[in-house]
Scaffold this motif. Sequence first.
Motif, short mmCIF file in Angstrom:
data_model
loop_
_atom_site.label_atom_id
_atom_site.label_comp_id
_atom_site.label_asym_id
_atom_site.label_seq_id
_atom_site.Cartn_x
_atom_site.Cartn_y
_atom_site.Cartn_z
N MET A 1 23.01 56.78 27.41
CA MET A 1 22.25 55.61 27.85
C MET A 1 21.20 56.06 28.85
O MET A 1 21.52 56.67 29.87
CB MET A 1 23.20 54.59 28.48
N LEU B 1 17.96 46.42 26.00
CA LEU B 1 18.06 47.44 27.03
C LEU B 1 18.54 46.85 28.35
O LEU B 1 19.39 47.42 29.03
CB LEU B 1 16.71 48.13 27.22
N ASN C 1 13.94 44.06 21.93
CA ASN C 1 14.35 45.39 22.37
C ASN C 1 14.50 45.47 23.88
O ASN C 1 15.39 46.14 24.40
CB ASN C 1 13.34 46.44 21.88
N TYR D 1 26.25 50.14 28.93
CA TYR D 1 25.23 50.41 27.93
C TYR D 1 24.06 49.45 28.13
O TYR D 1 23.51 48.89 27.18
CB TYR D 1 25.81 50.26 26.52
N THR E 1 22.48 52.52 13.96
CA THR E 1 21.30 52.16 14.75
C THR E 1 21.70 51.94 16.20
O THR E 1 22.88 51.94 16.56
CB THR E 1 20.66 50.87 14.20
N GLU E 2 20.67 51.73 17.05
CA GLU E 2 20.93 51.44 18.45
C GLU E 2 21.80 50.20 18.60
O GLU E 2 22.73 50.15 19.41
CB GLU E 2 19.60 51.25 19.18
N LYS F 1 25.93 49.84 19.93
CA LYS F 1 26.40 48.99 21.02
C LYS F 1 27.51 48.05 20.55
O LYS F 1 28.51 47.85 21.25
CB LYS F 1 25.23 48.19 21.60
N VAL G 1 12.12 53.69 23.33
CA VAL G 1 11.91 52.64 22.32
C VAL G 1 10.42 52.50 22.05
O VAL G 1 9.62 52.37 22.98
CB VAL G 1 12.50 51.30 22.80
N ASN H 1 12.40 54.41 27.94
CA ASN H 1 13.77 54.38 27.44
C ASN H 1 13.87 54.77 25.97
O ASN H 1 14.89 54.53 25.32
CB ASN H 1 14.38 52.99 27.65
#
Length: 795
Positions: A1, A269, A265, A179, A366-367, A371, A254, A252
Amino acid sequence: MKLNRKWLNEEFVDLSQVSDKDFVETMTVFGQKVETYERMDAEIKNVVVGKVVSMVAHPNSDHMFICQVDVGGAEPVQIVTGAQNVHEGDLVPAALHNSWLPGGVHITKGKLRGEISNGMLCSFAELGLTQNDLPGAYADGIWILNDEDCRIGQDINLVIGNDDTVVDFEITNNRPDCYSIMGLAREAAAAFALPMRHHEPVVHGSDAGDIYDYLDVDVPAAELCNRYSSRMVANVKIGPSPKWMRQRLRANGVRPINNIVDITNYVMLEYGQPMHAFDYRYVGDRKIIVREAEEGETLTTLDGTVRTLKAGMLVIADEHRAIGLAGIMGGENSEIMDDTTMVVFESANFNGTSIRQTALALGMRTEASGKFEKSLDPMMTVPAVQRACELVELLGCGDVLGGTIDIINYVPEEKTVPLEVDKINRLLGTDISREDMVKYLNRLEIPVEGNEILVPSFRPDLNLMADIAEEVGRSYGYNEIPTTAFKTSTQGGYSPEMKVEAKAGTLCRAMGYSEIITYSFVSPLVFDQIRLPQDSPLRNAMRIQNPLGEDTSIMRTIALPSMLEILSRNFAYHNKAAKLYELAKIYLPVEGQALPDEPKMLLLGTYGAGETFFTLKGEIEAVFTGLRLHKAAYRAVTDNPSYHPGRCAEISMDGEVVGVMGQVHPLVAKNYGIDGEVYCAEISFTKLLSHQLPDPTYAPLPKYPTVLRDLALVCDEAVTVAQVEDVITAAAGKLLRDTKLFDIYRGVGVPEGKKSMAFSLALRADDRTLTDADSEGVVAKVLAALKEKLDATLR
């Protein structure tokens, strides 16, 4: 992270006075391990904002210009450029002499077509930026900074937002709250004992209508969707995000896309809650359905790939088709486009196991799926969608409709853990007061009422007293806990069996043997390689359900093939000699028993000059003596198919067979590619343990002398030394102390088919000096017994 410190300082807790080194060390000691950290401006050096004062055509080029650039110094610097989009008065990035650009590009002054150039004017690509980072910039020329808020001579890193440090944390799976920027900010505030600034999203709404007038949501897959929250935005104006948002996203990792997608997004975050935005015009019949996919159903995801789904995969759908893979990626058929005017924000909490299995099956982690796999807090969906709507209003990119659709299928039970001060102190070895413990927990936003800790929903890892002790301990400071001795004994030790194993290994190594460790999994073909009969019970081996291959498909019932394989490998490497040993388990199936017996075997294997049957036998005797075992007996065997019929012996103790030794059968050795004599021994180490002599006791040195008598005996060729020694020992009685063979003779004076063996007998009494009569009596008994049992006579 990833966490960029600039975002942390500006929004949550101001740690701008704390150095990167101190921040990283403090966070690591506090329990949030830092993998790496890096300055974003590390690669760009000596690049500043310059103003083009004048431009003249290059005398030796038809497309280059000589520019005088004001970089904030005493005089302008001359820089030659070939860019066609630069004009007098423009602000531009100027890489001066001895500057550095991303990728290790070094810029120095030099001559271009005969004219001095003291640097280079830069495009945004040369500064490591993309069109997504600067949507309004000209891509094929120099980056013009006229619309940027910058001044002459300013470090370009400040202009592009590189004056920041990105810290990469290794987050454990039991801390899903970390996260997110907010979760790490909470940790940082507690670590530095500073208050954290909280922001409650405020959405003013508009008169564009209510969400219930436009959308309906149904969740038939209730077990796989804990919560589904949704809001809508009308009159959407798709465009680039503001500079501050793009810079935070880029820091970050992205990629900025457009304001609506960037908002989802950004919230992911910030809050750690994945979000998605659907183009409302593509939601059929104005209804979203969270359901399981049908077998063979297809969906084209945002990356343009057609996915074939399996039954049970969770999808977001309308009345006609799937429009997104829940928790993983949206569908191309509902993507936000430049002409999108109405958006549906999705903020949901899906079953982590379902998301992980779907992502794994489709090969598209994926991100967002990463999570969801960590079991996120279902109470975070509404704050996240509120924050997204707040950002819409802040950026002026749409009108938020009134109302929120919020379908709750699971609410975490309120969890409490008792605050046990004494137990925590005993566990930590500290003397922390109750007040301090409460203070530490409150810093972590863990409320305490009386002696009960009210565990917040974002901390699923707090279940026991030990979990609370960890929070107290890291807040108190692990480095501050005094060093104390253990109050309970932690002294370990070896079991008697382990001691014997260690002793056996020491004895083998002392004789030049090297230890090997081989796999317990073998191929069924090894039975044929060692010539094991087809009806041998050792062929009944346990098969492995999921073997790596046929070569490792059964559990070995005999360890000899494993030893021969290693000897073969050494022989193939042209090692002239090898002496190897192994304490290996074999696995013998037992009828009516699920698990096999697992006796241990002591394997010896050797080849090379000087290695003989008797050398190996002597080494085995040395091991037995060193382990204080009963006397072993050896019997020649000719029916063992793995060994030479004339050089193989069965080893027994107290009448129990404990092993076999001898020369490996030449055909077996050939199967393993070994030319020459190979000697092996297979000894049941498990059986040896039951044949140990009692612990030795002290005995004084003898007071009386030992009498030695030598006997040369003539016997049949078939009589063995062991047979003679057994008869002598039985007949001589208590006066016999030792028997040694010192000669074997065949030849003149000894009849054909006979041999002569000479033994030395040591006789001694503990209470007197033996007389000639005593020794003659013993010898007479021995000779009589030898004549009777072995037809052996005195030579």
